[in-house]
Design a protein around this motif. Structure first.
Motif, PDB file in Angstrom:
ATOM      1  N   THR A 158       1.013  -1.297   0.043  1.00 27.04           N
ATOM      2  CA  THR A 158       0.038   0.012  -0.231  1.00 27.04           C
ATOM      3  C   THR A 158       0.816   1.349  -0.076  1.00 27.04           C
ATOM      4  OG1 THR A 158      -1.897  -0.610   1.468  1.00 27.04           O
ATOM      5  CG2 THR A 158      -2.027   1.140   1.122  1.00 27.04           C
ATOM      6  N   TYR A 159       1.900   1.210   0.748  1.00 22.35           N
ATOM      7  CA  TYR A 159       3.083   2.560   0.619  1.00 22.35           C
ATOM      8  C   TYR A 159       3.844   2.888  -0.530  1.00 22.35           C
ATOM      9  CZ  TYR A 159       7.487   5.356   1.918  1.00 22.35           C
ATOM     10  OH  TYR A 159       7.819   6.264   1.728  1.00 22.35           O
ATOM     11  N   ILE A 160       3.652   1.505  -1.279  1.00 24.30           N
ATOM     12  CA  ILE A 160       4.329   1.789  -2.934  1.00 24.30           C
ATOM     13  C   ILE A 160       3.207   2.337  -3.862  1.00 24.30           C
ATOM     14  CG2 ILE A 160       4.986   0.901  -4.272  1.00 24.30           C
ATOM     15  CD1 ILE A 160       6.656  -1.311  -2.103  1.00 24.30           C
ATOM     16  N   GLU A 161       2.225   1.596  -3.794  1.00 23.19           N
ATOM     17  CA  GLU A 161       1.184   2.377  -4.540  1.00 23.19           C
ATOM     18  C   GLU A 161       1.037   3.360  -3.768  1.00 23.19           C
ATOM     19  OE1 GLU A 161      -1.406  -0.665  -4.306  1.00 23.19           O
ATOM     20  OE2 GLU A 161      -0.636  -2.428  -5.368  1.00 23.19           O
ATOM     21  N   LYS A 162       0.618   3.917  -3.028  1.00 21.09           N
ATOM     22  CA  LYS A 162       0.570   5.666  -1.982  1.00 21.09           C
ATOM     23  C   LYS A 162       1.669   5.774  -1.327  1.00 21.09           C
ATOM     24  CE  LYS A 162      -4.432   4.526  -3.322  1.00 21.09           C
ATOM     25  NZ  LYS A 162      -5.760   4.284  -2.901  1.00 21.09           N
ATOM     26  N   PRO A 163       2.574   6.327  -0.936  1.00 26.84           N
ATOM     27  CA  PRO A 163       3.559   6.676  -0.395  1.00 26.84           C
ATOM     28  C   PRO A 163       2.800   7.876   0.481  1.00 26.84           C
ATOM     29  CG  PRO A 163       3.824   6.729  -3.305  1.00 26.84           C
ATOM     30  CD  PRO A 163       2.997   6.922  -3.279  1.00 26.84           C
ATOM     31  N   SER A 164       3.168   8.083   0.928  1.00 27.38           N
ATOM     32  CA  SER A 164       3.035   9.000   2.708  1.00 27.38           C
ATOM     33  C   SER A 164       4.548   9.344   3.130  1.00 27.38           C
ATOM     34  CB  SER A 164       1.950   8.371   3.940  1.00 27.38           C
ATOM     35  OG  SER A 164       2.729   7.562   3.931  1.00 27.38           O
ATOM     36  N   PRO A 165       4.266  10.314   3.506  1.00 27.29           N
ATOM     37  CA  PRO A 165       5.664  11.081   4.038  1.00 27.29           C
ATOM     38  C   PRO A 165       6.756   9.996   5.307  1.00 27.29           C
ATOM     39  CG  PRO A 165       3.620  12.253   3.990  1.00 27.29           C
ATOM     40  CD  PRO A 165       2.835  11.353   4.228  1.00 27.29           C
ATOM     41  N   THR A 166       5.685   9.031   5.768  1.00 29.91           N
ATOM     42  CA  THR A 166       6.859   8.380   7.041  1.00 29.91           C
ATOM     43  C   THR A 166       6.096   6.735   6.426  1.00 29.91           C
ATOM     44  OG1 THR A 166       5.085   8.863   8.193  1.00 29.91           O
ATOM     45  CG2 THR A 166       6.964  10.128   7.921  1.00 29.91           C
ATOM     46  N   HIS A 167       6.793   6.003   6.723  1.00 32.32           N
ATOM     47  CA  HIS A 167       6.488   5.144   6.774  1.00 32.32           C
ATOM     48  C   HIS A 167       7.017   4.057   7.542  1.00 32.32           C
ATOM     49  CE1 HIS A 167       5.418   0.165   5.281  1.00 32.32           C
ATOM     50  NE2 HIS A 167       7.041   0.038   5.648  1.00 32.32           N
ATOM     51  N   THR A 168       6.145   3.922   8.840  1.00 32.45           N
ATOM     52  CA  THR A 168       6.796   3.353   9.961  1.00 32.45           C
ATOM     53  C   THR A 168       5.974   1.519  10.161  1.00 32.45           C
ATOM     54  OG1 THR A 168       7.423   4.796  10.611  1.00 32.45           O
ATOM     55  CG2 THR A 168       7.250   3.320  12.720  1.00 32.45           C
ATOM     56  N   VAL A 169       6.529   0.641  10.622  1.00 32.36           N
ATOM     57  CA  VAL A 169       5.894  -0.482  11.457  1.00 32.36           C
ATOM     58  C   VAL A 169       6.385  -1.009  12.151  1.00 32.36           C
ATOM     59  CG1 VAL A 169       4.219  -0.760   9.465  1.00 32.36           C
ATOM     60  CG2 VAL A 169       7.176  -1.835   9.605  1.00 32.36           C
ATOM     61  N   GLU A 170       5.757  -1.934  13.232  1.00 29.60           N
ATOM     62  CA  GLU A 170       6.424  -2.970  14.087  1.00 29.60           C
ATOM     63  C   GLU A 170       6.238  -4.503  13.882  1.00 29.60           C
ATOM     64  OE1 GLU A 170       5.346  -1.576  18.024  1.00 29.60           O
ATOM     65  OE2 GLU A 170       6.213   0.287  17.863  1.00 29.60           O
ATOM     66  N   PHE A 171       6.781  -5.326  14.008  1.00 33.60           N
ATOM     67  CA  PHE A 171       6.493  -6.466  13.384  1.00 33.60           C
ATOM     68  C   PHE A 171       7.707  -7.558  14.636  1.00 33.60           C
ATOM     69  CE2 PHE A 171       9.008  -4.597  10.390  1.00 33.60           C
ATOM     70  CZ  PHE A 171      10.375  -5.395  10.456  1.00 33.60           C
ATOM     71  N   ARG A 172       7.554  -8.323  14.788  1.00 35.31           N
ATOM     72  CA  ARG A 172       8.598  -9.598  14.922  1.00 35.31           C
ATOM     73  C   ARG A 172       9.292  -9.875  13.878  1.00 35.31           C
ATOM     74  NH1 ARG A 172       4.067 -12.896  18.340  1.00 35.31           N
ATOM     75  NH2 ARG A 172       3.050 -11.798  16.294  1.00 35.31           N
ATOM     76  N   PHE A 173      10.624 -10.381  14.428  1.00 33.81           N
ATOM     77  CA  PHE A 173      11.623 -10.707  13.334  1.00 33.81           C
ATOM     78  C   PHE A 173      12.434 -11.804  13.922  1.00 33.81           C
ATOM     79  CE2 PHE A 173      15.824  -9.285  10.057  1.00 33.81           C
ATOM     80  CZ  PHE A 173      14.362  -9.403   9.100  1.00 33.81           C
ATOM     81  N   ARG A 174      12.824 -12.932  13.239  1.00 33.15           N
ATOM     82  CA  ARG A 174      13.310 -14.303  13.802  1.00 33.15           C
ATOM     83  C   ARG A 174      15.270 -13.923  13.913  1.00 33.15           C
ATOM     84  NH1 ARG A 174      12.200 -17.495   9.987  1.00 33.15           N
ATOM     85  NH2 ARG A 174      14.393 -17.388   9.018  1.00 33.15           N
ATOM     86  N   HIS A 175      15.625 -14.106  15.031  1.00 32.28           N
ATOM     87  CA  HIS A 175      17.041 -14.185  15.025  1.00 32.28           C
ATOM     88  C   HIS A 175      17.435 -15.583  15.311  1.00 32.28           C
ATOM     89  CE1 HIS A 175      20.344 -13.803  17.608  1.00 32.28           C
ATOM     90  NE2 HIS A 175      20.204 -12.367  17.738  1.00 32.28           N
ATOM     91  N   LYS A 176      18.764 -15.516  14.883  1.00 35.36           N
ATOM     92  CA  LYS A 176      20.110 -16.633  14.422  1.00 35.36           C
ATOM     93  C   LYS A 176      19.560 -17.744  15.353  1.00 35.36           C
ATOM     94  CE  LYS A 176      23.557 -18.326  12.673  1.00 35.36           C
ATOM     95  NZ  LYS A 176      25.739 -17.585  12.712  1.00 35.36           N
TER      96      LYS A 176
END
Length: 360
Positions: free
Chosen positions: A233-251
């Protein structure tokens, strides 16, 4: 995904170019200013003229006076020898008109050659003076150009040093802030991940390739669809800021909470070209928030189950437990503000009591 500033920058490359950015960092090449192009062309032209003048002067000085043609000398010598013996030379007696005309023509050519040589000899001082002047001009221009180029080189070296210092400061800030950087090429799906980006999840530089799937495959399955939808959605309709939170797998198999910021870069036609941004590990903050939430929940449960009535206020709102509801006869929904509380409990005395306790 990220821009990876190199820790070690190359030394300035002083050729004939500009400041360059590459995967190895920044390098600076010497620029030949356009203001110097004309003087250099003029210098080349002057040097050529000076060399031609020197060559001409050398030829004039080295050239000896041409001897009298032998066909004019030999008959005269023969005639002189014969006259000394009292005899008339046969060569003189039998010389016809054609021989005389040939010798006259040769004599005239010789005389003309002598005149030309004399003319050159007369002008030689002027030629040498001009050559000396040209040489001095050439030397002056050369010294001037050297000075200009030396100043330009010094300025470019100082500029390059300033750029290197800025990059090093940026690297120090990024490392101190533990910010992982990424740079995503939307056309090739190649992503440049910084060293800190990889370090956040326990990897070394060589252990993660420049592939978009390296990022996508590590997102928690419960977060993946949501994050991909937000990203598209951000790529198709850019806004001034793009901020998200998510869980990311560690080694090590655990999941870290990541706060991602991004910015879209478009080409001249407005089409998405690149996306750059950062990763910040917020796992500790998330853990603190979770602990605080659990602590508040335990406190609320404790107050709620007290046998005595309990009242507490937060942000101008009144909260009472079950025992207080029984004691006052009011439900907690009926006593949500200070006004409701004092009016319900003290009636006409509520104003006096509030003044006494200095309660607004």
């Amino acid at each position: 995904m990220g821009i990876t500033p190199d820790r070690h920058l190359d030394e300035p490359n002083l050729k004939l170019a500009n400041v360059n950015r590459s995967e190895g960092g920044l390098s600076l090449t010497l620029v030949l200013p356009s203001v110097l192009i004309k003087p250099i062309k003029h210098l080349i032209r002057v040097v050529g003229i000076a060399l031609m003048g020197l060559l001409l002067a050398h030829n004039v000085l080295a050239e000896e006076k041409a001897p009298l043609p032998s066909d004019l000398i030999q008959p005269a010598q023969s005639a002189g020898d014969s006259a000394d013996k009292g005899q008339v030379p046969d060569a003189v007696i039998h010389r016809d008109a054609s021989d005389l005309s040939i010798h006259d023509s040769t004599a005239k050519q010789y005389q003309s050659s002598l005149q030309k040589e004399q003319h050159i000899h007369d002008r030689l001082p002027m030629i040498l003076y001009a050559v000396v002047i040209l040489i001095l001009i050439t030397i002056g221009l050369n010294l001037g150009l050297r000075k200009i180029l030396a100043q330009k080189t010094k300025d470019l070296i100082e500029t390059n040093q300033g750029l290197r210092d800025n990059v090093l400061r940026l690297q120090m800030i990024v490392e101190a802030g533990k910010v992982g950087l990424w740079d995503w090429d939307l056309r090739t799906h190649q992503v440049c991940y910084s060293t800190e980006w990889k370090r956040q999840i326990g990897y070394e530089d060589h252990e993660i390739s420049a592939d978009f799937k390296e990022w996508q495959s590590r997102i928690h399955p419960d977060d993946l669809d949501r994050i991909l939808l937000i990203l598209q959605t951000y790529i198709e309709k850019p806004s001034p800021t793009h901020t998200v939170e998510f869980r990311f797998r560690h080694k090590n198999g655990s999941y870290r909470w990541i706060l991602a910021h991004g910015s879209l870069i478009q080409d001249d036609q407005g089409e998405p070209m690149r996306m750059i941004g950062s990763h910040i590990d917020i796992t500790e903050r998330k853990q603190a928030e979770q602990e605080l939430c659990e602590s508040q929940l335990r406190f609320q449960n404790l107050v709620e189950n007290l046998p005595a009535g309990a009242v507490y206020m937060k942000d101008g709102m009144i909260f009472i437990n079950r025992a207080a509801e029984v004691i006052t006869g009011y439900s907690r929904n009926e006593l949500t503000t200070l006004d409701q509380w004092f009016n319900a409990l003290y009636g006409a005395d509520s104003f006096r009591i509030r003044q006494y306790y200095e309660i607004d």
